[in-house]
Design a protein around this motif. Structure first.
Motif, short mmCIF file in Angstrom:
data_model
loop_
_atom_site.label_atom_id
_atom_site.label_comp_id
_atom_site.label_asym_id
_atom_site.label_seq_id
_atom_site.Cartn_x
_atom_site.Cartn_y
_atom_site.Cartn_z
N GLY A 35 -15.05 -21.00 -12.82
CA GLY A 35 -15.48 -19.92 -11.92
C GLY A 35 -14.73 -19.97 -10.60
N GLY A 36 -14.51 -21.18 -10.08
CA GLY A 36 -13.76 -21.30 -8.83
C GLY A 36 -12.34 -20.81 -8.96
N LEU A 37 -11.71 -21.13 -10.11
CA LEU A 37 -10.34 -20.66 -10.34
C LEU A 37 -10.28 -19.14 -10.43
CD1 LEU A 37 -8.98 -23.34 -12.84
CD2 LEU A 37 -8.34 -23.02 -10.44
N ILE A 38 -11.27 -18.55 -11.08
CA ILE A 38 -11.30 -17.08 -11.20
C ILE A 38 -11.45 -16.45 -9.82
CG2 ILE A 38 -12.68 -15.16 -12.06
CD1 ILE A 38 -13.20 -16.86 -14.58
N VAL A 39 -12.35 -16.99 -8.99
CA VAL A 39 -12.55 -16.45 -7.63
C VAL A 39 -11.28 -16.62 -6.80
CG1 VAL A 39 -13.84 -16.78 -5.49
CG2 VAL A 39 -15.05 -16.75 -7.66
N ALA A 40 -10.64 -17.80 -6.88
CA ALA A 40 -9.41 -18.03 -6.12
C ALA A 40 -8.31 -17.06 -6.55
CB ALA A 40 -8.95 -19.47 -6.28
N GLY A 41 -8.19 -16.84 -7.86
CA GLY A 41 -7.19 -15.89 -8.35
C GLY A 41 -7.45 -14.49 -7.83
N ALA A 42 -8.72 -14.09 -7.78
CA ALA A 42 -9.06 -12.76 -7.27
C ALA A 42 -8.70 -12.63 -5.79
CB ALA A 42 -10.54 -12.48 -7.50
N VAL A 43 -8.97 -13.68 -5.01
CA VAL A 43 -8.64 -13.65 -3.58
C VAL A 43 -7.12 -13.56 -3.38
CG1 VAL A 43 -8.66 -15.04 -1.46
CG2 VAL A 43 -10.74 -14.86 -2.85
N VAL A 44 -6.36 -14.33 -4.15
CA VAL A 44 -4.90 -14.28 -4.04
C VAL A 44 -4.40 -12.88 -4.39
CG1 VAL A 44 -2.75 -15.14 -5.07
CG2 VAL A 44 -4.53 -16.74 -4.39
N ALA A 45 -4.96 -12.28 -5.43
CA ALA A 45 -4.53 -10.93 -5.82
C ALA A 45 -4.84 -9.92 -4.72
CB ALA A 45 -5.21 -10.53 -7.13
N LEU A 46 -6.01 -10.04 -4.08
CA LEU A 46 -6.36 -9.11 -3.00
C LEU A 46 -5.44 -9.29 -1.80
CD1 LEU A 46 -10.27 -9.22 -3.08
CD2 LEU A 46 -8.80 -7.28 -3.63
N VAL A 47 -5.15 -10.54 -1.44
CA VAL A 47 -4.26 -10.78 -0.31
C VAL A 47 -2.87 -10.24 -0.60
CG1 VAL A 47 -3.09 -12.62 1.00
CG2 VAL A 47 -5.55 -12.76 0.57
N HIS A 48 -2.38 -10.46 -1.80
CA HIS A 48 -1.05 -9.95 -2.17
C HIS A 48 -1.02 -8.42 -2.10
CE1 HIS A 48 2.88 -9.88 -3.99
NE2 HIS A 48 2.44 -9.10 -4.96
N ALA A 49 -2.06 -7.79 -2.62
CA ALA A 49 -2.10 -6.32 -2.58
C ALA A 49 -2.16 -5.82 -1.14
CB ALA A 49 -3.31 -5.82 -3.37
N GLY A 50 -2.94 -6.51 -0.29
CA GLY A 50 -3.03 -6.12 1.12
C GLY A 50 -1.70 -6.28 1.84
N MET A 51 -1.01 -7.38 1.58
CA MET A 51 0.28 -7.62 2.23
C MET A 51 1.32 -6.59 1.77
SD MET A 51 -0.13 -10.02 4.35
CE MET A 51 1.52 -10.52 4.74
N SER A 52 1.27 -6.22 0.51
CA SER A 52 2.22 -5.21 0.02
C SER A 52 2.00 -3.88 0.71
CB SER A 52 2.06 -5.04 -1.50
OG SER A 52 2.44 -6.23 -2.16
N SER A 53 0.73 -3.51 0.92
CA SER A 53 0.47 -2.22 1.57
C SER A 53 0.88 -2.27 3.03
CB SER A 53 -1.00 -1.83 1.44
OG SER A 53 -1.82 -2.75 2.14
N VAL A 54 0.67 -3.42 3.70
CA VAL A 54 1.11 -3.54 5.09
C VAL A 54 2.62 -3.51 5.17
CG1 VAL A 54 1.21 -5.13 7.05
CG2 VAL A 54 -0.95 -4.77 5.87
N GLN A 55 3.29 -4.19 4.26
CA GLN A 55 4.75 -4.21 4.26
C GLN A 55 5.29 -2.80 4.03
OE1 GLN A 55 6.41 -6.76 1.29
NE2 GLN A 55 8.46 -6.69 2.15
N ASP A 56 4.65 -2.04 3.15
CA ASP A 56 5.10 -0.67 2.91
C ASP A 56 4.92 0.19 4.15
OD1 ASP A 56 5.79 -1.40 0.37
OD2 ASP A 56 3.98 -0.57 -0.58
#
Length: 197
Positions: free
Chosen positions: A48-69
């Motif tokens: 469960g911890g790995l799944i939550v960590a993966g979700a957080v990393v995916a959200l941060v990556h998506a947020g950074m991509s939108s800021v970079q754009d």
């Protein structure tokens, strides 16, 4: 017995010793001992911890991509290169007061009273005395040149006087910038006198 002492407490009955109960020979045998589920709990917690960590990393990556754009530079223009504009980009203000160019009488208002070289840092300075010879209050800008023994300019300096009354005088120091050789002399190069309002 004396009347001052209370009677002893009555004796308490003591429970009799009973041996541990023996299981009935007619009872069903006990079941196997319960298995510990620690391994299952740890596995579920880590997963469960790995799944939550993966979700957080995916959200941060998506947020950074939108800021970079959003801060990305616009695409490079395909317009041909042109030379920089050579004309004067600013129009001159016809009402701006220009200092009066060096005039013989303005230069006569300034005299050098001392010309010294600082022995510690080797910078030259000049003391100048300004006497307002005009009929109006004026400000002065004095530019100095410092010349070596061969007459070559080795440094420059300047001084200014603000709102000097007619006939009034002021003494200022014109500090040169940079080290000069011993024997350097001082010369007034320009004097601007601007009438004060």
């Amino acid at each position: 017995m004396s009347d001052n002492f209370p009677p002893p407490p009555p004796e308490q009955p003591q429970p009799e010793y009973q041996p541990p109960a023996q299981p009935s020979p007619w009872a069903a045998p006990p079941g196997p001992p319960q298995k510990q589920r620690t391994g299952l709990i740890v596995t579920l917690a880590v997963g469960g911890g790995l799944i939550v960590a993966g979700a957080v990393v995916a959200l941060v990556h998506a947020g950074m991509s939108s800021v970079q754009d959003s801060i990305a530079l616009p695409p490079r223009s395909e317009a041909p290169y042109s030379e920089p504009y050579e004309g004067d980009p600013y129009e001159e203000d016809p009402y701006a007061e220009e200092p009066t160019a060096t005039e013989p009488d303005a230069k006569k208002d300034v005299t050098i009273t001392a010309c010294t070289r600082d022995p510690q840092i080797g910078w030259q300075s000049a003391k100048v005395k300004v006497v307002n010879g005009s009929s109006t209050t004026a400000s002065y800008t004095i530019m100095m040149e410092f010349l070596d023994e061969d007459g070559v300019k080795v440094a420059e300096g300047g001084a200014g006087v603000v709102d000097l009354e007619p006939g009034g005088s002021a003494v200022k120091k014109a500090q040169g910038l940079g080290e000069v050789p011993p024997g350097t002399t001082c010369r007034i190069s320009d004097v601007w006198r601007t009438p004060s309002d």
